[in-house]
Design an enzyme around this catalytic site. Structure first.
Site, PDB file in Angstrom:
ATOM      1  N   ASN A  23       0.807  -1.216   0.000  1.00 12.37           N
ATOM      2  CA  ASN A  23       0.000   0.000   0.000  1.00 12.37           C
ATOM      3  C   ASN A  23       0.846   1.275   0.000  1.00 12.37           C
ATOM      4  O   ASN A  23       0.345   2.345  -0.317  1.00 12.37           O
ATOM      5  CB  ASN A  23      -0.976  -0.004   1.180  1.00 12.37           C
ATOM      6  CG  ASN A  23      -2.144  -0.954   0.932  1.00 12.37           C
ATOM      7  OD1 ASN A  23      -2.329  -1.438  -0.184  1.00 12.37           O
ATOM      8  ND2 ASN A  23      -2.924  -1.237   1.967  1.00 12.37           N
ATOM      9  N   ARG A  93      -7.163  -1.269  -8.036  1.00 10.64           N
ATOM     10  CA  ARG A  93      -7.800  -0.292  -7.157  1.00 10.64           C
ATOM     11  C   ARG A  93      -6.953   0.982  -7.024  1.00 10.64           C
ATOM     12  O   ARG A  93      -7.430   2.098  -7.127  1.00 10.64           O
ATOM     13  CB  ARG A  93      -7.990  -0.944  -5.781  1.00 10.64           C
ATOM     14  CG  ARG A  93      -8.620  -0.063  -4.769  1.00 10.64           C
ATOM     15  CD  ARG A  93     -10.109  -0.014  -4.928  1.00 10.64           C
ATOM     16  NE  ARG A  93     -10.655   1.181  -4.327  1.00 10.64           N
ATOM     17  CZ  ARG A  93     -11.801   1.737  -4.683  1.00 10.64           C
ATOM     18  NH1 ARG A  93     -12.527   1.197  -5.634  1.00 10.64           N
ATOM     19  NH2 ARG A  93     -12.227   2.815  -4.084  1.00 10.64           N
ATOM     20  N   CYS A 117      -9.964  -4.949  -5.502  1.00 10.45           N
ATOM     21  CA  CYS A 117     -10.800  -5.736  -4.594  1.00 10.45           C
ATOM     22  C   CYS A 117     -12.118  -5.017  -4.336  1.00 10.45           C
ATOM     23  O   CYS A 117     -12.140  -3.913  -3.798  1.00 10.45           O
ATOM     24  CB  CYS A 117     -10.077  -5.935  -3.262  1.00 10.45           C
ATOM     25  SG  CYS A 117      -8.882  -7.252  -3.319  1.00 10.45           S
ATOM     26  N   ARG A 122     -16.889   1.189  -2.630  1.00 13.15           N
ATOM     27  CA  ARG A 122     -15.723   1.991  -2.251  1.00 13.15           C
ATOM     28  C   ARG A 122     -15.781   3.347  -2.952  1.00 13.15           C
ATOM     29  O   ARG A 122     -15.156   3.565  -3.982  1.00 13.15           O
ATOM     30  CB  ARG A 122     -14.432   1.211  -2.581  1.00 13.15           C
ATOM     31  CG  ARG A 122     -14.365  -0.093  -1.792  1.00 13.15           C
ATOM     32  CD  ARG A 122     -13.156  -0.919  -2.113  1.00 13.15           C
ATOM     33  NE  ARG A 122     -11.952  -0.436  -1.474  1.00 13.15           N
ATOM     34  CZ  ARG A 122     -10.772  -1.054  -1.556  1.00 13.15           C
ATOM     35  NH1 ARG A 122     -10.656  -2.161  -2.239  1.00 13.15           N
ATOM     36  NH2 ARG A 122      -9.714  -0.552  -0.949  1.00 13.15           N
ATOM     37  N   PRO A 123     -16.554   4.271  -2.355  1.00 12.27           N
ATOM     38  CA  PRO A 123     -16.736   5.587  -2.990  1.00 12.27           C
ATOM     39  C   PRO A 123     -15.438   6.387  -3.015  1.00 12.27           C
ATOM     40  O   PRO A 123     -14.524   6.134  -2.228  1.00 12.27           O
ATOM     41  CB  PRO A 123     -17.767   6.265  -2.083  1.00 12.27           C
ATOM     42  CG  PRO A 123     -17.663   5.582  -0.776  1.00 12.27           C
ATOM     43  CD  PRO A 123     -17.210   4.176  -1.050  1.00 12.27           C
ATOM     44  N   ILE A 124     -15.365   7.371  -3.926  1.00 13.19           N
ATOM     45  CA  ILE A 124     -14.187   8.259  -3.943  1.00 13.19           C
ATOM     46  C   ILE A 124     -14.611   9.732  -3.815  1.00 13.19           C
ATOM     47  O   ILE A 124     -13.920  10.629  -4.267  1.00 13.19           O
ATOM     48  CB  ILE A 124     -13.297   8.037  -5.191  1.00 13.19           C
ATOM     49  CG1 ILE A 124     -14.098   8.205  -6.484  1.00 13.19           C
ATOM     50  CG2 ILE A 124     -12.623   6.679  -5.164  1.00 13.19           C
ATOM     51  CD1 ILE A 124     -13.186   8.332  -7.706  1.00 13.19           C
ATOM     52  N   ASP A 125     -15.765   9.931  -3.167  1.00  9.08           N
ATOM     53  CA  ASP A 125     -16.258  11.311  -3.025  1.00  9.08           C
ATOM     54  C   ASP A 125     -15.278  12.212  -2.265  1.00  9.08           C
ATOM     55  O   ASP A 125     -15.189  13.416  -2.537  1.00  9.08           O
ATOM     56  CB  ASP A 125     -17.627  11.306  -2.313  1.00  9.08           C
ATOM     57  CG  ASP A 125     -17.561  10.615  -0.966  1.00  9.08           C
ATOM     58  OD1 ASP A 125     -17.301   9.393  -0.945  1.00  9.08           O
ATOM     59  OD2 ASP A 125     -17.734  11.282   0.064  1.00  9.08           O
ATOM     60  N   ASP A 307      -7.659  -4.728   7.038  1.00  6.46           N
ATOM     61  CA  ASP A 307      -6.971  -5.679   6.159  1.00  6.46           C
ATOM     62  C   ASP A 307      -6.452  -6.908   6.910  1.00  6.46           C
ATOM     63  O   ASP A 307      -5.901  -7.825   6.298  1.00  6.46           O
ATOM     64  CB  ASP A 307      -5.810  -4.986   5.422  1.00  6.46           C
ATOM     65  CG  ASP A 307      -6.307  -4.110   4.281  1.00  6.46           C
ATOM     66  OD1 ASP A 307      -7.518  -4.127   3.990  1.00  6.46           O
ATOM     67  OD2 ASP A 307      -5.479  -3.400   3.674  1.00  6.46           O
ATOM     68  N   ARG A 400      -1.947 -10.565  -5.920  1.00  2.59           N
ATOM     69  CA  ARG A 400      -1.894  -9.111  -6.003  1.00  2.59           C
ATOM     70  C   ARG A 400      -1.020  -8.529  -4.899  1.00  2.59           C
ATOM     71  O   ARG A 400      -0.464  -7.438  -5.059  1.00  2.59           O
ATOM     72  CB  ARG A 400      -3.302  -8.516  -5.813  1.00  2.59           C
ATOM     73  CG  ARG A 400      -4.200  -8.597  -7.020  1.00  2.59           C
ATOM     74  CD  ARG A 400      -5.445  -7.778  -6.762  1.00  2.59           C
ATOM     75  NE  ARG A 400      -5.083  -6.574  -6.050  1.00  2.59           N
ATOM     76  CZ  ARG A 400      -5.814  -5.982  -5.113  1.00  2.59           C
ATOM     77  NH1 ARG A 400      -6.976  -6.474  -4.781  1.00  2.59           N
ATOM     78  NH2 ARG A 400      -5.394  -4.898  -4.502  1.00  2.59           N
TER      79      ARG A 400
HETATM   80  C1  UD1 Z   1      -6.932   1.612   1.681  1.00  2.00           C
HETATM   81  C2  UD1 Z   1      -6.113   0.364   1.458  1.00  2.00           C
HETATM   82  C3  UD1 Z   1      -6.955  -0.860   1.753  1.00  2.00           C
HETATM   83  C4  UD1 Z   1      -7.552  -0.779   3.150  1.00  2.00           C
HETATM   84  C5  UD1 Z   1      -8.253   0.561   3.370  1.00  2.00           C
HETATM   85  C6  UD1 Z   1      -8.677   0.770   4.815  1.00  2.00           C
HETATM   86  C7  UD1 Z   1      -4.567   1.053  -0.237  1.00  2.00           C
HETATM   87  C8  UD1 Z   1      -4.137   0.967  -1.660  1.00  2.00           C
HETATM   88  N1  UD1 Z   1      -5.650   0.371   0.096  1.00  2.00           N
HETATM   89  O1  UD1 Z   1      -8.032   1.574   0.783  1.00  2.00           O
HETATM   90  O2  UD1 Z   1      -6.105  -2.005   1.647  1.00  2.00           O
HETATM   91  O3  UD1 Z   1      -8.486  -1.816   3.315  1.00  2.00           O
HETATM   92  O4  UD1 Z   1      -7.366   1.644   3.031  1.00  2.00           O
HETATM   93  O5  UD1 Z   1      -7.568   0.712   5.659  1.00  2.00           O
HETATM   94  O6  UD1 Z   1      -3.920   1.679   0.577  1.00  2.00           O
HETATM   95  N2  UD1 Z   1     -14.615   6.365   1.949  1.00  2.00           N
HETATM   96  C9  UD1 Z   1     -15.608   7.228   1.562  1.00  2.00           C
HETATM   97  N3  UD1 Z   1     -15.323   8.130   0.584  1.00  2.00           N
HETATM   98  C10 UD1 Z   1     -14.108   8.221  -0.023  1.00  2.00           C
HETATM   99  C11 UD1 Z   1     -13.096   7.339   0.380  1.00  2.00           C
HETATM  100  C12 UD1 Z   1     -13.378   6.416   1.369  1.00  2.00           C
HETATM  101  O7  UD1 Z   1     -16.720   7.183   2.075  1.00  2.00           O
HETATM  102  O8  UD1 Z   1     -13.922   9.072  -0.894  1.00  2.00           O
HETATM  103  C13 UD1 Z   1     -14.872   5.379   3.019  1.00  2.00           C
HETATM  104  C14 UD1 Z   1     -14.740   3.937   2.531  1.00  2.00           C
HETATM  105  O9  UD1 Z   1     -15.955   3.468   1.974  1.00  2.00           O
HETATM  106  C15 UD1 Z   1     -14.349   3.235   3.809  1.00  2.00           C
HETATM  107  C16 UD1 Z   1     -13.508   4.268   4.549  1.00  2.00           C
HETATM  108  O10 UD1 Z   1     -13.844   5.521   3.985  1.00  2.00           O
HETATM  109  O11 UD1 Z   1     -15.486   2.958   4.569  1.00  2.00           O
HETATM  110  C17 UD1 Z   1     -12.013   4.063   4.432  1.00  2.00           C
HETATM  111  O12 UD1 Z   1     -11.638   3.946   3.064  1.00  2.00           O
HETATM  112  P1  UD1 Z   1     -10.171   4.339   2.559  1.00  2.00           P
HETATM  113  O13 UD1 Z   1      -9.281   4.564   3.729  1.00  2.00           O
HETATM  114  O14 UD1 Z   1     -10.288   5.415   1.548  1.00  2.00           O
HETATM  115  O15 UD1 Z   1      -9.727   3.013   1.815  1.00  2.00           O
HETATM  116  P2  UD1 Z   1      -8.867   2.883   0.500  1.00  2.00           P
HETATM  117  O16 UD1 Z   1      -7.917   4.035   0.400  1.00  2.00           O
HETATM  118  O17 UD1 Z   1      -9.726   2.584  -0.674  1.00  2.00           O
END
Ligand code: UD1
Length: 421
Positions: A23, A93, A117, A122-125, A307, A400
């Site tokens: 990561n 991802r 995965c 997994r939103p990106i807002d 994780d 992966r």
């Molecule tokens: C990263 C890790 C992943 C790990 C996760 C949580 C990497 C490449 N991946 O994923 O292995 O499982 O952290 O430790 O580092 N959320 C929103 N809006 C957003 C972004 C996130 O609502 O724009 C929510 C997600 O749905 C989730 C929480 O925030 O509930 C945490 O997500 P996030 O920390 O962003 O996970 P990733 O970066 O995708």
């Protein structure tokens, strides 16, 4: 499709060397797009996520070379495109980090929505909230995101995240590093790989402070220059071998780790009855007697990592009494592996965010399917601990994120092989 065949029942014994953090490196490779000149990156795991990212960067005209099995030299100076190949981007991802990196370098980006995965929505807002605050125009469709400089141009801003997000924190850091002005990220994630990315960027000339706390400050600089950087060891790979040692009743020295990063895991395994000894850069995990039930809730760092949820669940399945496991980051994550573990004899009841796991003396080998990376790792651990033969299918997920898994486990005395169907 390839699968793993595991003949279970052998305690893992010996030493294992942990690879560089997946990561961290999936953030650092896109970050090289911000650097003029050659970056030498050491302790890079040769896993499929890294190979896909390198394919993406190569298709954009980056030059790279593996100097040895874990050292990469990469020069992205020749990259001209801000539109990476969508057929590659959708395989991964972490390809969403290309958004921040390309916005930072070119002031625009056109990036397909990521794959990887999908154990939850997994939103990106929050990433988009960050880009907007930095002055970008964002055009979002079901297939891609297009970013460009808005009417007032791009510049540093104060951004308070609504949820603690690793991905949003990293993407905003990438976007802001070369932007004029100061960016402040409040309610930032604190994971070790965020600190590692900041250290990489600072080594190349960035001015980032506060990484590892909930407020990260980025003072924009005009350019970054090449240099050498060593990636931190993988917290989750280490935790996976620790859980495997505990589940199989073994004695394993896990080497090339930062014990501080593992405290959240160490504490729980100790509560279960494992004996854990910390050294400067290694950790010894021994289990002799039976395991005690525990209660675990996943949380952002420094809490217990989501994780590691599936791997600790295997240990709980073999403990005395009823353990409770609450997921607070990705609610639907249990569905990736619990039914597979139950087919091996585990007794798991899921009620919303919490699973109650009634321990059993033995798991039994059967054919199971990995539905995501960490679920797959947990099924491998279950197979190592189980009586009889386990076949784990869908192993491309496991590959992966785990470098030389078969080799490392075999050296610890496991009977595991990869077979092609
Ligand atoms: C990263 C890790 C992943 C790990 C996760 C949580 C990497 C490449 N991946 O994923 O292995 O499982 O952290 O430790 O580092 N959320 C929103 N809006 C957003 C972004 C996130 O609502 O724009 C929510 C997600 O749905 C989730 C929480 O925030 O509930 C945490 O997500 P996030 O920390 O962003 O996970 P990733 O970066 O995708």
């Amino acid at each position: 499709m390839a699968k793993y065949e595991i003949i279970g029942g052998n305690p893992l014994n010996g030493q294992v060397v942990i690879s560089g953090a997946k990561n961290a490196v999936v953030g650092i490779l896109p970050a090289t797009l911000l650097v003029q000149g050659k970056c030498r990156i050491e302790n890079v795991p040769n896993i499929s996520d890294v190979r896909i990212l390198l394919d993406i960067l190569r298709s954009m005209n980056a030059q790279f070379e593996w100097v040895d099995h874990s050292t990469l030299e990469i020069d992205t100076t020749g990259v001209k495109s801000c539109e990476p190949d969508s057929s590659l981007v959708t395989k991964l991802r972490a390809s969403y980090y290309l958004m921040g990196a390309l916005l930072g370098r070119f002031g625009k980006a056109h990036v397909a929505l990521p794959g990887g995965c999908n154990f939850a929505s997994r939103p990106i807002d929050q990433h988009i909230k960050g880009f907007l605050a930095l002055g970008a125009d964002v055009d979002e469709t079901d297939e891609y995101i297009e970013l460009s400089a808005g009417a007032d141009g791009l510049q540093g801003a104060r951004i308070s995240l609504d949820v603690v997000s690793v991905g949003a924190t990293i993407n905003i850091m990438l976007a802001a590093t070369l932007m004029p002005g100061q960016t402040i990220i409040e309610n930032a994630a604190k994971e070790p790989h965020i600190v590692d990315l900041a250290n990489f960027l600072n080594t190349m000339g960035a001015r980032i402070t506060g990484a590892g706390t909930d407020t990260v400050k980025i003072r924009g600089v005009k350019a970054l220059k090449g240099g050498t950087y060593t990636v931190i060891p993988d917290q989750i790979e280490a935790g996976t071998y620790m859980a495997a040692a505990v589940a199989t009743g073994g004695d394993v020295l896990v080497q090339n780790v930062i014990p501080k990063h593992l405290e959240c895991i160490t504490t729980r395994l100790r509560e279960m009855g494992a004996k854990i000894t910390e050294f400067d850069d290694s950790i010894r995990v021994q289990r002799e007697g039976s395991l005690r039930r525990i209660t675990v809730k996943t949380m952002p760092y420094p809490g217990f990592p989501t994780d590691m949820q599936a791997q600790i669940c295997v240990c709980m399945s073999l403990a005395n009494g009823i353990s409770r496991l609450t997921e607070s980051v990705y609610e639907t994550r249990f569905f990736g592996y619990c039914s597979e573990l139950e087919s091996m004899g585990a007794n798991i009841q899921i009620n919303g965010k919490t699973a109650s796991i009634t321990g059993t003396d033995k798991l039994f080998g059967t054919t199971v399917r990995a539905n995501d990376l960490r679920a797959g790792a947990a099924l491998v651990i279950a197979g190592l601990a189980a009586e009889g033969t386990t076949y784990v299918e869908n192993i491309h997920y496991v590959e992966r994120g785990y470098e030389r898994l078969i080799e490392k486990l075999t050296a610890l005395g496991a009977q595991i092989r990869r077979i092609e169907d």
